[in-house]
Enzyme design. Structure first.
Site, PDB file in Angstrom:
ATOM      1  CB  CYS A 273      -5.399   0.693  -8.792  1.00 41.27           C
ATOM      2  SG  CYS A 273      -4.364   1.260 -10.166  1.00 41.27           S
TER       3      CYS A 273
ATOM      4  CB  CYS B 127      -4.540  -1.104 -13.823  1.00 38.04           C
ATOM      5  SG  CYS B 127      -4.011  -1.928 -12.323  1.00 38.04           S
TER       6      CYS B 127
ATOM      7  CB  CYS C  21      -3.198   3.067 -12.985  1.00 31.72           C
ATOM      8  SG  CYS C  21      -2.173   1.587 -12.945  1.00 31.72           S
TER       9      CYS C  21
ATOM     10  CE  LYS D 140       2.337  -0.028  -8.456  1.00 29.11           C
ATOM     11  NZ  LYS D 140       0.891  -0.219  -8.613  1.00 29.11           N
TER      12      LYS D 140
ATOM     13  NE  ARG E 257       1.858  -4.627 -14.706  1.00 29.94           N
ATOM     14  CZ  ARG E 257       2.780  -3.796 -15.145  1.00 29.94           C
ATOM     15  NH1 ARG E 257       3.322  -3.985 -16.336  1.00 29.94           N
ATOM     16  NH2 ARG E 257       3.163  -2.781 -14.398  1.00 29.94           N
TER      17      ARG E 257
ATOM     18  CD  GLU F 182       5.910  10.086  -6.066  1.00 30.05           C
ATOM     19  OE1 GLU F 182       4.915  10.286  -5.349  1.00 30.05           O
ATOM     20  OE2 GLU F 182       5.870  10.139  -7.310  1.00 30.05           O
TER      21      GLU F 182
ATOM     22  CE  LYS G 142       3.258  -3.064  -6.011  1.00 29.87           C
ATOM     23  NZ  LYS G 142       1.883  -2.888  -6.379  1.00 29.87           N
TER      24      LYS G 142
ATOM     25  CB  SER H  66       3.347 -10.917  -8.398  1.00 28.94           C
ATOM     26  OG  SER H  66       3.698  -9.906  -9.327  1.00 28.94           O
TER      27      SER H  66
ATOM     28  CE1 TYR I  87       0.017 -11.501  -4.105  1.00 30.61           C
ATOM     29  CE2 TYR I  87       2.304 -10.808  -4.436  1.00 30.61           C
ATOM     30  CZ  TYR I  87       0.953 -10.595  -4.625  1.00 30.61           C
ATOM     31  OH  TYR I  87       0.515  -9.490  -5.302  1.00 30.61           O
TER      32      TYR I  87
HETATM   33  C1  PBG Z   1      -2.163  -1.908  -9.455  1.00 29.70           C
HETATM   34  C2  PBG Z   1      -1.173  -2.750  -8.753  1.00 29.70           C
HETATM   35  C3  PBG Z   1      -0.099  -3.505  -9.265  1.00 29.70           C
HETATM   36  C4  PBG Z   1       0.440  -4.209  -8.172  1.00 29.70           C
HETATM   37  C5  PBG Z   1      -0.288  -3.837  -7.056  1.00 29.70           C
HETATM   38  N1  PBG Z   1      -1.253  -2.920  -7.426  1.00 29.70           N
HETATM   39  C6  PBG Z   1       0.384  -3.722 -10.643  1.00 29.70           C
HETATM   40  C7  PBG Z   1       0.941  -2.613 -11.418  1.00 29.70           C
HETATM   41  O1  PBG Z   1       1.105  -1.480 -10.965  1.00 29.70           O
HETATM   42  O2  PBG Z   1       1.211  -2.878 -12.590  1.00 29.70           O
HETATM   43  C8  PBG Z   1       1.562  -5.189  -8.218  1.00 29.70           C
HETATM   44  C9  PBG Z   1       1.598  -6.191  -7.109  1.00 29.70           C
HETATM   45  C10 PBG Z   1       2.475  -7.366  -7.351  1.00 29.70           C
HETATM   46  O3  PBG Z   1       3.193  -7.477  -8.351  1.00 29.70           O
HETATM   47  O4  PBG Z   1       2.455  -8.255  -6.492  1.00 29.70           O
HETATM   48  N2  PBG Z   1      -1.709  -0.729  -9.997  1.00 29.70           N
END
Ligand code: PBG
Length: 342
Positions: free
Chosen positions: A133, A135, A143, A208, A218, A246, A261, A287, A326
């Site tokens: 990615c 970002c 992204c 996602k 983030r 998707e 996700k 997270s 995690y």
């Molecule tokens: C990158 C990405 C993100 C996460 C995984 N890859 C953040 C987002 O899309 O803003 C989130 C993972 C998490 O919250 O544990 N695009």
């Protein structure tokens, strides 16, 4: 004494008292015997945040127990992960510098590209999956490439493909595109195949959602958009038929593992995906889901360990083969201790 006729009528109507579901719940041994879902360290993938510097381990305030790790510390952590029986790690990189096109994402000397080698050297058997990615690498935190305030899909694809190739060249075992541009999986499959990496699998973050549960990530990855949000490329939390589409498109483009996700607010999507497709299915226990449990646990509001195992079991029961979490290390430790006690 009740008459036999009475009893038969009651049995026909309800099953009770002939059927008593509590019979098999009476002892731990009986419960274990009829358990439908069992967790194992093999189910887990452990996400890690990697930085360039040396000897650094910085705890992420909103994710107690999770650290930004310098490359050498990440290699040590990977050894511990492997010793717990967890087969794979997922790497997120924090670059030295950010720019509008996220240059370090494709740099052979980038943080992820370097980390892969160190981790594989320390633990050859561990499966290294890389997050693909932009970002974390762009100065605007989106992204993809920005064109007139909008994330441009097709220009972004080329960069993502080059980033994935650089990960494969650095020795990544699996690449994991998480950016939600249309056509990403196909673009990555093509560039990998054209360069001799036809056996490198793609784990696609296929469904996602634009979720507020990514908040702590983030902070951990320094990847907050400087303007707007991700709703023009990530999915609307209201939709599940669209998730199936998707997933199907990513499979047609060449995905080897598909992912839903976040996990907890989307167990129905996991379940529908499991019914609809045969590929290995992953779910990302993100997270914010981790942070909520840790916060409540720290306050003594929940039995943290039991809640964590219940959550992970629920995600697996919904149909996930693989759980990115995690909690992977602590959960694997508890599973090992329980195994020893039996
Ligand atoms: C990158 C990405 C993100 C996460 C995984 N890859 C953040 C987002 O899309 O803003 C989130 C993972 C998490 O919250 O544990 N695009």
């Amino acid at each position: 004494m009740k008459s036999t006729v009475d009893q038969l009528t009651r049995q026909q109507a309800t099953g009770f008292p002939i059927q008593r579901l509590r019979r098999l719940r009476r002892t731990q041994a009986l419960r274990e015997m009829v358990k439908e879902t069992t967790l194992s360290p093999k189910d887990f993938i452990y996400p890690m945040f990697v930085t360039h510097d040396y000897g650094q381990k910085r705890e992420i305030p909103s994710m107690p127990g999770i650290f930004q790790l310098s490359i050498d510390m990440a290699a040590k952590e990977a050894e511990e992960v492997a010793s717990l029986g967890i087969p794979a790690v997922l790497l997120f990189g924090l670059p030295t510098a950010k720019d509008p096109v996220g240059s370090e994402a494709c740099d052979p000397q980038g943080v992820i590209q370097k980390a892969i080698g160190h981790i594989k050297e320390a633990v050859p058997e561990i499966i290294v999956i890389t997050d693909v990615c932009l970002c974390e690498y762009t100065d605007h935190g989106h992204c993809g490439i920005i064109e007139d305030g909008y994330v441009d899909n097709d220009q972004t694809l080329e960069l993502l493909a080059r980033s994935a190739l650089s990960h494969a060249e650095a020795g990544a075992d699996i690449v994991g595109p998480s950016n939600m541009m249309d056509g990403t999986v196909g673009a990555i499959r093509t560039i990998l195949d054209d360069n001799g990496f036809e056996l490198t699998p793609i784990m696609a973050y296929a469904a996602k959602y634009a979720s507020s549960f990514y908040g702590p990530f983030r902070e951990a990855a320094g990847a907050t958009p400087s303007f707007g949000d991700r709703r023009s490329y990530q999915m609307d939390p209201s939709n599940s038929r669209e998730a199936l589409l998707e997933l199907e498109l990513d499979i047609r483009e060449g995905a080897d593992i598909i992912m839903v996700k976040p996990a907890l607010a989307y167990l129905d999507v996991i379940s529908r995906a499991r019914e609809a497709f045969s590929l290995p299915l992953a779910a990302y226990n993100v997270s914010g889901e981790y942070a909520m449990v840790k916060a409540a646990g720290r306050n003594g509001w929940l039995d943290e360990r039991r809640v964590i195992m219940e959550i992970l079991t629920g995600i697996k029961r919904a149909g996930a083969d693989l759980i990115l979490s995690y909690h992977a290390k602590e959960a694997s430790g508890w599973l090992r201790d329980e195994g020893l006690r039996r």
